[in-house]
Write a protein that holds these residues in place. Structure first.
Motif, PDB file in Angstrom:
ATOM      1  N   CYS A 101     -77.459 110.072 -17.477  1.00  0.00           N
ATOM      2  CA  CYS A 101     -76.927 110.962 -18.523  1.00  0.00           C
ATOM      3  C   CYS A 101     -77.788 112.219 -18.668  1.00  0.00           C
ATOM      4  CB  CYS A 101     -76.847 110.226 -19.857  1.00  0.00           C
ATOM      5  SG  CYS A 101     -75.583 108.967 -19.901  1.00  0.00           S
ATOM      6  N   ALA A 102     -79.100 112.052 -18.601  1.00  0.00           N
ATOM      7  CA  ALA A 102     -80.000 113.199 -18.729  1.00  0.00           C
ATOM      8  C   ALA A 102     -79.796 114.178 -17.573  1.00  0.00           C
ATOM      9  CB  ALA A 102     -81.449 112.722 -18.774  1.00  0.00           C
ATOM     10  N   ASP A 103     -79.686 113.652 -16.352  1.00  0.00           N
ATOM     11  CA  ASP A 103     -79.464 114.513 -15.183  1.00  0.00           C
ATOM     12  C   ASP A 103     -78.125 115.242 -15.275  1.00  0.00           C
ATOM     13  OD1 ASP A 103     -81.900 113.648 -14.256  1.00  0.00           O
ATOM     14  OD2 ASP A 103     -81.052 112.220 -12.806  1.00  0.00           O
ATOM     15  N   ASP A 104     -77.084 114.520 -15.713  1.00  0.00           N
ATOM     16  CA  ASP A 104     -75.761 115.147 -15.881  1.00  0.00           C
ATOM     17  C   ASP A 104     -75.813 116.246 -16.945  1.00  0.00           C
ATOM     18  OD1 ASP A 104     -74.815 113.412 -13.965  1.00  0.00           O
ATOM     19  OD2 ASP A 104     -73.738 112.117 -15.390  1.00  0.00           O
ATOM     20  N   TYR A 105     -76.555 115.998 -18.016  1.00  0.00           N
ATOM     21  CA  TYR A 105     -76.684 116.983 -19.089  1.00  0.00           C
ATOM     22  C   TYR A 105     -77.381 118.246 -18.579  1.00  0.00           C
ATOM     23  CZ  TYR A 105     -77.930 119.166 -23.498  1.00  0.00           C
ATOM     24  OH  TYR A 105     -78.072 120.070 -24.523  1.00  0.00           O
ATOM     25  N   ILE A 106     -78.454 118.069 -17.831  1.00  0.00           N
ATOM     26  CA  ILE A 106     -79.185 119.219 -17.287  1.00  0.00           C
ATOM     27  C   ILE A 106     -78.262 120.061 -16.406  1.00  0.00           C
ATOM     28  CG2 ILE A 106     -81.008 119.894 -15.672  1.00  0.00           C
ATOM     29  CD1 ILE A 106     -82.653 117.517 -16.839  1.00  0.00           C
ATOM     30  N   GLU A 107     -77.507 119.401 -15.525  1.00  0.00           N
ATOM     31  CA  GLU A 107     -76.601 120.133 -14.627  1.00  0.00           C
ATOM     32  C   GLU A 107     -75.512 120.870 -15.414  1.00  0.00           C
ATOM     33  OE1 GLU A 107     -76.915 120.836 -11.382  1.00  0.00           O
ATOM     34  OE2 GLU A 107     -78.852 119.856 -11.698  1.00  0.00           O
ATOM     35  N   LYS A 110     -77.392 123.931 -17.480  1.00  0.00           N
ATOM     36  CA  LYS A 110     -78.163 124.954 -16.757  1.00  0.00           C
ATOM     37  C   LYS A 110     -77.545 126.348 -16.826  1.00  0.00           C
ATOM     38  CE  LYS A 110     -81.150 122.918 -13.317  1.00  0.00           C
ATOM     39  NZ  LYS A 110     -81.362 122.548 -11.931  1.00  0.00           N
ATOM     40  N   PRO A 111     -76.238 126.491 -16.632  1.00  0.00           N
ATOM     41  CA  PRO A 111     -75.663 127.837 -16.671  1.00  0.00           C
ATOM     42  C   PRO A 111     -75.833 128.549 -18.021  1.00  0.00           C
ATOM     43  CG  PRO A 111     -74.113 126.295 -15.679  1.00  0.00           C
ATOM     44  CD  PRO A 111     -75.238 125.495 -16.236  1.00  0.00           C
ATOM     45  N   SER A 112     -75.958 127.793 -19.093  1.00  0.00           N
ATOM     46  CA  SER A 112     -76.058 128.425 -20.409  1.00  0.00           C
ATOM     47  C   SER A 112     -77.493 128.785 -20.798  1.00  0.00           C
ATOM     48  CB  SER A 112     -75.446 127.518 -21.472  1.00  0.00           C
ATOM     49  OG  SER A 112     -76.225 126.347 -21.639  1.00  0.00           O
ATOM     50  N   TRP A 113     -78.491 128.255 -20.083  1.00  0.00           N
ATOM     51  CA  TRP A 113     -79.870 128.567 -20.406  1.00  0.00           C
ATOM     52  C   TRP A 113     -80.230 129.952 -19.896  1.00  0.00           C
ATOM     53  CZ3 TRP A 113     -81.219 123.084 -18.444  1.00  0.00           C
ATOM     54  CH2 TRP A 113     -80.950 122.166 -19.454  1.00  0.00           C
ATOM     55  N   ARG A 114     -80.967 130.688 -20.682  1.00  0.00           N
ATOM     56  CA  ARG A 114     -81.215 132.114 -20.415  1.00  0.00           C
ATOM     57  C   ARG A 114     -82.208 132.385 -19.298  1.00  0.00           C
ATOM     58  NH1 ARG A 114     -80.956 134.928 -26.354  1.00  0.00           N
ATOM     59  NH2 ARG A 114     -79.071 133.851 -26.958  1.00  0.00           N
ATOM     60  N   SER A 116     -85.203 130.561 -16.238  1.00  0.00           N
ATOM     61  CA  SER A 116     -85.595 129.389 -15.453  1.00  0.00           C
ATOM     62  C   SER A 116     -86.683 128.566 -16.149  1.00  0.00           C
ATOM     63  CB  SER A 116     -86.051 129.811 -14.062  1.00  0.00           C
ATOM     64  OG  SER A 116     -87.189 130.629 -14.164  1.00  0.00           O
ATOM     65  N   LYS A 117     -87.499 129.232 -16.958  1.00  0.00           N
ATOM     66  CA  LYS A 117     -88.543 128.509 -17.683  1.00  0.00           C
ATOM     67  C   LYS A 117     -87.925 127.502 -18.653  1.00  0.00           C
ATOM     68  CE  LYS A 117     -92.638 129.045 -20.510  1.00  0.00           C
ATOM     69  NZ  LYS A 117     -93.509 129.950 -21.242  1.00  0.00           N
ATOM     70  N   HIS A 118     -86.868 127.929 -19.326  1.00  0.00           N
ATOM     71  CA  HIS A 118     -86.176 127.033 -20.258  1.00  0.00           C
ATOM     72  C   HIS A 118     -85.622 125.826 -19.496  1.00  0.00           C
ATOM     73  CE1 HIS A 118     -83.611 126.885 -24.145  1.00  0.00           C
ATOM     74  NE2 HIS A 118     -83.892 125.689 -23.725  1.00  0.00           N
ATOM     75  N   ALA A 119     -84.995 126.084 -18.358  1.00  0.00           N
ATOM     76  CA  ALA A 119     -84.452 124.997 -17.545  1.00  0.00           C
ATOM     77  C   ALA A 119     -85.578 124.060 -17.102  1.00  0.00           C
ATOM     78  CB  ALA A 119     -83.718 125.567 -16.342  1.00  0.00           C
ATOM     79  N   HIS A 120     -86.693 124.612 -16.684  1.00  0.00           N
ATOM     80  CA  HIS A 120     -87.819 123.802 -16.236  1.00  0.00           C
ATOM     81  C   HIS A 120     -88.352 122.923 -17.373  1.00  0.00           C
ATOM     82  CE1 HIS A 120     -91.284 122.594 -13.953  1.00  0.00           C
ATOM     83  NE2 HIS A 120     -92.073 122.971 -14.947  1.00  0.00           N
ATOM     84  N   GLN A 121     -88.379 123.445 -18.598  1.00  0.00           N
ATOM     85  CA  GLN A 121     -88.843 122.665 -19.746  1.00  0.00           C
ATOM     86  C   GLN A 121     -87.946 121.447 -19.982  1.00  0.00           C
ATOM     87  OE1 GLN A 121     -88.798 125.879 -22.595  1.00  0.00           O
ATOM     88  NE2 GLN A 121     -91.042 126.052 -22.579  1.00  0.00           N
ATOM     89  N   TRP A 122     -86.634 121.651 -19.871  1.00  0.00           N
ATOM     90  CA  TRP A 122     -85.701 120.549 -20.048  1.00  0.00           C
ATOM     91  C   TRP A 122     -85.902 119.494 -18.969  1.00  0.00           C
ATOM     92  CZ3 TRP A 122     -82.349 118.761 -23.597  1.00  0.00           C
ATOM     93  CH2 TRP A 122     -82.099 119.577 -24.695  1.00  0.00           C
ATOM     94  N   VAL A 123     -86.015 119.944 -17.736  1.00  0.00           N
ATOM     95  CA  VAL A 123     -86.219 119.005 -16.628  1.00  0.00           C
ATOM     96  C   VAL A 123     -87.512 118.233 -16.836  1.00  0.00           C
ATOM     97  CG1 VAL A 123     -86.655 118.824 -14.150  1.00  0.00           C
ATOM     98  CG2 VAL A 123     -84.838 120.321 -14.991  1.00  0.00           C
ATOM     99  N   MET A 124     -88.591 118.914 -17.171  1.00  0.00           N
ATOM    100  CA  MET A 124     -89.892 118.272 -17.402  1.00  0.00           C
ATOM    101  C   MET A 124     -89.781 117.217 -18.512  1.00  0.00           C
ATOM    102  SD  MET A 124     -93.144 118.015 -16.820  1.00  0.00           S
ATOM    103  CE  MET A 124     -93.901 119.473 -16.173  1.00  0.00           C
TER     104      MET A 124
END
Length: 143
Positions: A101-107, A110-114, A116-124
């Motif tokens: 579920c977490a991986d599906d949520y990230i995918e 991702k398009p809505s995050w402003r 790459s740092k924000h995306a990296h924080q979520w993944v981390m």
């Protein structure tokens, strides 16, 4: 008119003291099964397509009489609504893990995050910090 079936035949004291092997009815399809080695477990019996189906609820050591009655009431409700408790249990086991579920949520997000740092924080957060719960089914996660 048909007489109603008796529920709650057993008491907690009786459950604790029962040693005689066999099925001991609490009513409404709920039974305490005591085997020859005095191991005790709760079972729920119901009919489907003219056959008797036995569904294990758990050890009497781990599941109290009150909790067994609650689960039996839930299973009777499933039957009353036309469902099959055994099939529902199998469907319940097919729930995804938290990691999936977490991986599906990230995918999906991702398009809505402003940036790459924000995306990296979520993944981390969801991969590294939530590692202990990633393998758990979503219905098994509590506060």
């Amino acid at each position: 008119m048909m007489a109603g079936r008796t529920l709650n035949k057993l008491t907690a004291v009786q459950v604790a003291r029962l040693k005689e092997p066999g099925r001991h009815s609490d009513g409404g399809g709920l039974y305490l099964y005591v085997d020859s080695a005095e191991k005790r477990r709760w079972i729920f019996l119901y009919g489907k397509s003219g056959k008797r189906v036995e569904l294990g609820l758990g050890s009497a050591r781990d599941l109290s009489l009150a909790h067994a009655r609650t689960e039996a009431a839930r299973l009777r409700e499933v039957i009353a609504l036309g469902g099959d408790p055994k099939a529902e249990r199998a469907r319940h086991k097919e729930l995804p893990t938290f990691g999936k579920c977490a991986d599906d949520y990230i995918e999906a997000m991702k398009p809505s995050w402003r940036n790459s740092k924000h995306a990296h924080q979520w993944v981390m957060t969801l991969k590294t910090y939530a590692e202990p719960i990633r393998a758990k089914r979503v219905d098994a996660i509590t506060t």
